[in-house]
Enzyme design. Structure first.
Site, PDB file in Angstrom:
ATOM      1  N   LYS A 135     -11.653 -11.550  -2.298  1.00  0.00           N
ATOM      2  CA  LYS A 135     -10.334 -11.476  -2.957  1.00  0.00           C
ATOM      3  C   LYS A 135      -9.825 -12.890  -3.154  1.00  0.00           C
ATOM      4  O   LYS A 135     -10.203 -13.793  -2.412  1.00  0.00           O
ATOM      5  CB  LYS A 135      -9.335 -10.710  -2.070  1.00  0.00           C
ATOM      6  CG  LYS A 135      -8.135 -10.177  -2.827  1.00  0.00           C
ATOM      7  CD  LYS A 135      -8.457  -8.859  -3.476  1.00  0.00           C
ATOM      8  CE  LYS A 135      -7.346  -8.345  -4.343  1.00  0.00           C
ATOM      9  NZ  LYS A 135      -7.616  -6.950  -4.754  1.00  0.00           N
ATOM     10  N   ASP A 175      -5.658  -8.052 -10.380  1.00  0.00           N
ATOM     11  CA  ASP A 175      -4.899  -7.371  -9.327  1.00  0.00           C
ATOM     12  C   ASP A 175      -3.430  -7.593  -9.727  1.00  0.00           C
ATOM     13  O   ASP A 175      -3.153  -7.833 -10.914  1.00  0.00           O
ATOM     14  CB  ASP A 175      -5.234  -7.954  -7.937  1.00  0.00           C
ATOM     15  CG  ASP A 175      -4.715  -7.081  -6.786  1.00  0.00           C
ATOM     16  OD1 ASP A 175      -5.353  -6.080  -6.460  1.00  0.00           O
ATOM     17  OD2 ASP A 175      -3.638  -7.387  -6.225  1.00  0.00           O
TER      18      ASP A 175
HETATM   19  P1  NDP Z   1       0.557  -4.856 -11.577  1.00  0.00           P
HETATM   20  O1  NDP Z   1       0.900  -6.286 -11.466  1.00  0.00           O
HETATM   21  O2  NDP Z   1       0.070  -4.315 -12.870  1.00  0.00           O
HETATM   22  O3  NDP Z   1       1.801  -3.955 -11.108  1.00  0.00           O
HETATM   23  C1  NDP Z   1       2.389  -4.117  -9.849  1.00  0.00           C
HETATM   24  C2  NDP Z   1       3.542  -3.149  -9.769  1.00  0.00           C
HETATM   25  O4  NDP Z   1       4.005  -3.061  -8.419  1.00  0.00           O
HETATM   26  C3  NDP Z   1       4.729  -3.598 -10.595  1.00  0.00           C
HETATM   27  O5  NDP Z   1       5.384  -2.477 -11.107  1.00  0.00           O
HETATM   28  C4  NDP Z   1       5.568  -4.327  -9.560  1.00  0.00           C
HETATM   29  O6  NDP Z   1       6.937  -4.397  -9.880  1.00  0.00           O
HETATM   30  C5  NDP Z   1       5.381  -3.403  -8.382  1.00  0.00           C
HETATM   31  N1  NDP Z   1       5.840  -4.019  -7.138  1.00  0.00           N
HETATM   32  C6  NDP Z   1       6.831  -3.563  -6.375  1.00  0.00           C
HETATM   33  N2  NDP Z   1       7.044  -4.327  -5.331  1.00  0.00           N
HETATM   34  C7  NDP Z   1       6.181  -5.314  -5.407  1.00  0.00           C
HETATM   35  C8  NDP Z   1       5.940  -6.418  -4.571  1.00  0.00           C
HETATM   36  N3  NDP Z   1       6.650  -6.683  -3.478  1.00  0.00           N
HETATM   37  N4  NDP Z   1       4.934  -7.210  -4.902  1.00  0.00           N
HETATM   38  C9  NDP Z   1       4.233  -6.984  -6.020  1.00  0.00           C
HETATM   39  N5  NDP Z   1       4.438  -5.952  -6.857  1.00  0.00           N
HETATM   40  C10 NDP Z   1       5.410  -5.120  -6.550  1.00  0.00           C
HETATM   41  O7  NDP Z   1      -0.526  -4.586 -10.427  1.00  0.00           O
HETATM   42  P2  NDP Z   1      -1.578  -3.390 -10.290  1.00  0.00           P
HETATM   43  O8  NDP Z   1      -1.023  -2.139 -10.847  1.00  0.00           O
HETATM   44  O9  NDP Z   1      -2.879  -3.888 -10.759  1.00  0.00           O
HETATM   45  O10 NDP Z   1      -1.688  -3.268  -8.690  1.00  0.00           O
HETATM   46  C11 NDP Z   1      -0.876  -2.379  -7.945  1.00  0.00           C
HETATM   47  C12 NDP Z   1      -1.525  -2.135  -6.595  1.00  0.00           C
HETATM   48  O11 NDP Z   1      -2.814  -1.549  -6.777  1.00  0.00           O
HETATM   49  C13 NDP Z   1      -1.787  -3.378  -5.735  1.00  0.00           C
HETATM   50  O12 NDP Z   1      -1.663  -3.027  -4.377  1.00  0.00           O
HETATM   51  C14 NDP Z   1      -3.244  -3.710  -6.036  1.00  0.00           C
HETATM   52  O13 NDP Z   1      -3.827  -4.450  -4.991  1.00  0.00           O
HETATM   53  C15 NDP Z   1      -3.811  -2.307  -6.120  1.00  0.00           C
HETATM   54  N6  NDP Z   1      -5.071  -2.153  -6.840  1.00  0.00           N
HETATM   55  C16 NDP Z   1      -5.225  -2.611  -8.116  1.00  0.00           C
HETATM   56  C17 NDP Z   1      -6.411  -2.397  -8.792  1.00  0.00           C
HETATM   57  C18 NDP Z   1      -6.598  -2.800 -10.208  1.00  0.00           C
HETATM   58  O14 NDP Z   1      -7.661  -2.504 -10.764  1.00  0.00           O
HETATM   59  N7  NDP Z   1      -5.624  -3.420 -10.865  1.00  0.00           N
HETATM   60  C19 NDP Z   1      -7.555  -1.737  -8.132  1.00  0.00           C
HETATM   61  C20 NDP Z   1      -7.261  -1.230  -6.820  1.00  0.00           C
HETATM   62  C21 NDP Z   1      -6.070  -1.452  -6.209  1.00  0.00           C
HETATM   63  P3  NDP Z   1       7.607  -5.788 -10.329  1.00  0.00           P
HETATM   64  O15 NDP Z   1       7.266  -5.915 -11.771  1.00  0.00           O
HETATM   65  O16 NDP Z   1       9.042  -5.575 -10.058  1.00  0.00           O
HETATM   66  O17 NDP Z   1       6.993  -6.862  -9.474  1.00  0.00           O
HETATM   67  O1  2IT Z   2      -8.115  -4.019  -5.236  1.00  0.00           O
HETATM   68  C1  2IT Z   2      -9.029  -3.864  -6.080  1.00  0.00           C
HETATM   69  O2  2IT Z   2      -9.992  -3.128  -5.861  1.00  0.00           O
HETATM   70  C2  2IT Z   2      -8.921  -4.578  -7.353  1.00  0.00           C
HETATM   71  N1  2IT Z   2      -7.935  -5.265  -7.579  1.00  0.00           N
HETATM   72  C3  2IT Z   2     -10.020  -4.481  -8.363  1.00  0.00           C
HETATM   73  C4  2IT Z   2     -11.127  -5.429  -8.025  1.00  0.00           C
HETATM   74  C5  2IT Z   2     -12.227  -5.552  -9.048  1.00  0.00           C
HETATM   75  O3  2IT Z   2     -13.089  -6.396  -8.799  1.00  0.00           O
HETATM   76  O4  2IT Z   2     -12.246  -4.838 -10.053  1.00  0.00           O
END
Ligand code: NDP
Ligand code: 2IT
Length: 458
Positions: A135, A175
């Site tokens: 990461k 992420d």
């Molecule tokens: P994005 O940046 O697209 O969205 C993050 C969302 O979470 C926003 O709506 C954000 O709101 C909200 N949020 C609320 N509180 C917090 C905070 N304290 N810190 C950061 N964000 C906050 O991210 P993703 O949708 O990609 O990721 C969301 C979660 O999923 C994370 O935990 C990530 O690690 C996990 N994840 C992501 C994957 C991927 O493929 N993208 C794969 C697997 C897991 P605001 O705009 O107000 O900050």
């Molecule tokens: O938390 C996760 O699994 C991710 N943000 C996606 C990682 C990836 O390599 O696609």
């Protein structure tokens, strides 16, 4: 149930948890993830304690193979030089090149990077693809930055990162705060510096230059495939149930889209400021426009849907968790659901929690859900569809091929069904009582430990 580390029978496990916690005493998120995983491995560790001890298997498992931390200077639109800190944690490469996302958020620090990389080792093992755990990211805050500022930051970040990654070495992706736009700028800089088109060095790329169809949708869709398996196995139908989804980013949006296709009524979504409650069901196309196109706030939903209600966050429980719903899908960030939120959700009759985010529930919240017979789909299994589809993107890049949306989506669905099966089998084998949290950890650990043992003391 989740075992409290004080109650562990294995002295070896207790010792590793104590010593690693002491050694990393400032890293609270890492210690939290470590305790959750290690304590649940007790049944397997007890069976093999002498072997593991003799080769210090757990001591090696909890120590990253490598951590890189670096300076990221960049110029803002006013000509001022800003300095951020960048990281890449290469935690465990025993089953493949390090693989895991990049997070750009002001809260990023070494503890958060290490917890995410540690979780990623187990998640990636569950996908069945040959990918190790890593990461990275930066404490850079993308909010309010211009496109050019984002580009200059990404270029500076990659100027250093490029010497540590490669398509057979370490493959970053998105992420929080890192989506298609950022991956494009990062890829461009990598290609320029290396003078080679190594498409597989990053995933989540645009479709025009080596990205995979369905990668954008994969984490959210995968979460819902996992939820469907978990619920139907427990004789619960999704149809007509209500859901709340925290966050409104990549994972939340596509979890909502798939949940609605499966017949769930999603009544609320949120961002870090508050949540929107729409009793008629969230208009997901509107959320996409606000978040993906305009990069706005969820509150703007009310401009188009005046009957919806906005509840601003205050106190230690995000307002979305005060709402009543059957299915709870935390898709925002870590430790979003604490014990107080868990108690409210149980009181309000929640049936199941599906972790779209990484570690969105505190350890005591998970324990509380399980004690109260709320099914929990653990993040490292339920949100593995994103990284699994990243691995499918790497496969397509190696083959110099591109599959259709349907092909990728079908493979993703099969992978998620298989991940649930692994969690369920470990749950049954060790008589855990529908504890898929421990089931996921055990199933993943079996694979990682076997690979580490085979490769000797390294
Ligand atoms: P994005 O940046 O697209 O969205 C993050 C969302 O979470 C926003 O709506 C954000 O709101 C909200 N949020 C609320 N509180 C917090 C905070 N304290 N810190 C950061 N964000 C906050 O991210 P993703 O949708 O990609 O990721 C969301 C979660 O999923 C994370 O935990 C990530 O690690 C996990 N994840 C992501 C994957 C991927 O493929 N993208 C794969 C697997 C897991 P605001 O705009 O107000 O900050
Ligand atoms: O938390 C996760 O699994 C991710 N943000 C996606 C990682 C990836 O390599 O696609």
């Amino acid at each position: 149930m989740i075992t409290n580390e004080q109650e562990l029978r294995s002295e070896y496990l207790k010792k590793v948890i104590e010593e690693t916690s002491a050694k990393n005493c400032y890293e609270k998120e890492f210690i939290q993830a470590l305790k959750e995983v290690l304590s649940s491995l007790e049944p397997v560790v007890i069976k093999n304690e002498e072997l593991y001890k003799s080769i210090s298997l757990l001591e090696r498992l909890v120590e990253p193979e490598r951590i890189v931390s670096f300076r990221v200077p960049w110029m803002d639109d006013n000509g001022k030089i800003q300095v951020n800190r960048g990281y890449r944690v290469q935690f465990n490469g025993s089953i493949g090149p390090y693989k895991g996302g990049l997070r750009f958020h002001p809260s990023v620090n070494q503890s958060i990077m290490k917890f995410l990389a540690f979780e990623q080792i187990f998640k990636n093992a569950l996908t069945g693809r040959p990918i190790g755990g890593g990461k990275g990211g930066s404490d850079f805050d993308p909010k309010g930055k211009s496109d050019m500022e984002i580009m200059r930051f990404c270029q500076s970040f990659m100027t250093e990162l490029q010497r540590h990654i490669g398509q057979d070495v370490d493959v970053p992706a998105g992420d929080i705060g890192v989506g298609g736009r950022e991956i494009g700028y990062l890829f461009g800089q990598y290609r320029k510096i290396r003078n080679a088109y190594e498409a597989g060095v990053l995933t989540g790329k645009g479709i025009e230059y080596g990205g995979s169809l369905a990668r954008k949708e994969a984490t959210g869709y995968g979460l819902m495939y996992f939820m469907r398996e978990m619920l139907t196995t427990n004789n619960i139908s999704l149809d007509g149930k209500t859901a709340i989804i925290s966050g409104s980013g990549n994972v939340a949006i596509y979890a909502c889209e798939k949940a609605q296709k499966m017949g769930l009524k999603v009544i609320a979504m949120s961002d870090s400021s508050g949540c929107v409650l729409d009793e008629n069901g969230i208009d997901i196309e509107l959320v996409k426009d606000i978040k993906e196109v305009k990069r706005g706030r969820i509150k703007e939903y009310l401009e188009k849907v005046p009957n919806a209600i906005y509840l601003e966050n205050k106190g230690n429980v995000p307002t979305i968790y005060t709402l009543k719903a059957d299915i709870i899908l935390p898709c925002a960030t870590q430790n979003d659901i604490n014990i107080d939120a868990a108690k409210i959700l149980v009181e309000n009759g929640a049936i199941a929690v599906g972790e779209g985010a990484n570690m969105p529930c505190t350890n005591d919240a998970v324990a509380y859900f399980l004690e109260h017979k709320v099914l929990v789909a653990p993040g490292k299994a339920a949100n593995a569809g994103g990284v699994a589809t990243s691995a499918l993107e790497m496969t397509q890049n190696s083959m110099r091929d591109a599959w259709t949306f349907e092909e990728v989506d079908k493979k993703l669905e099969n992978i998620m069904v298989n991940i649930f099966r692994q969690c369920k089998e470990a749950d049954s084998e060790y008589n855990l009582g529908n504890n898929y949290v421990a089931g996921a950890n055990i199933a993943a650990f079996k694979k990682i430990s076997a690979a580490m043992i085979a490769q000797g003391i390294i």
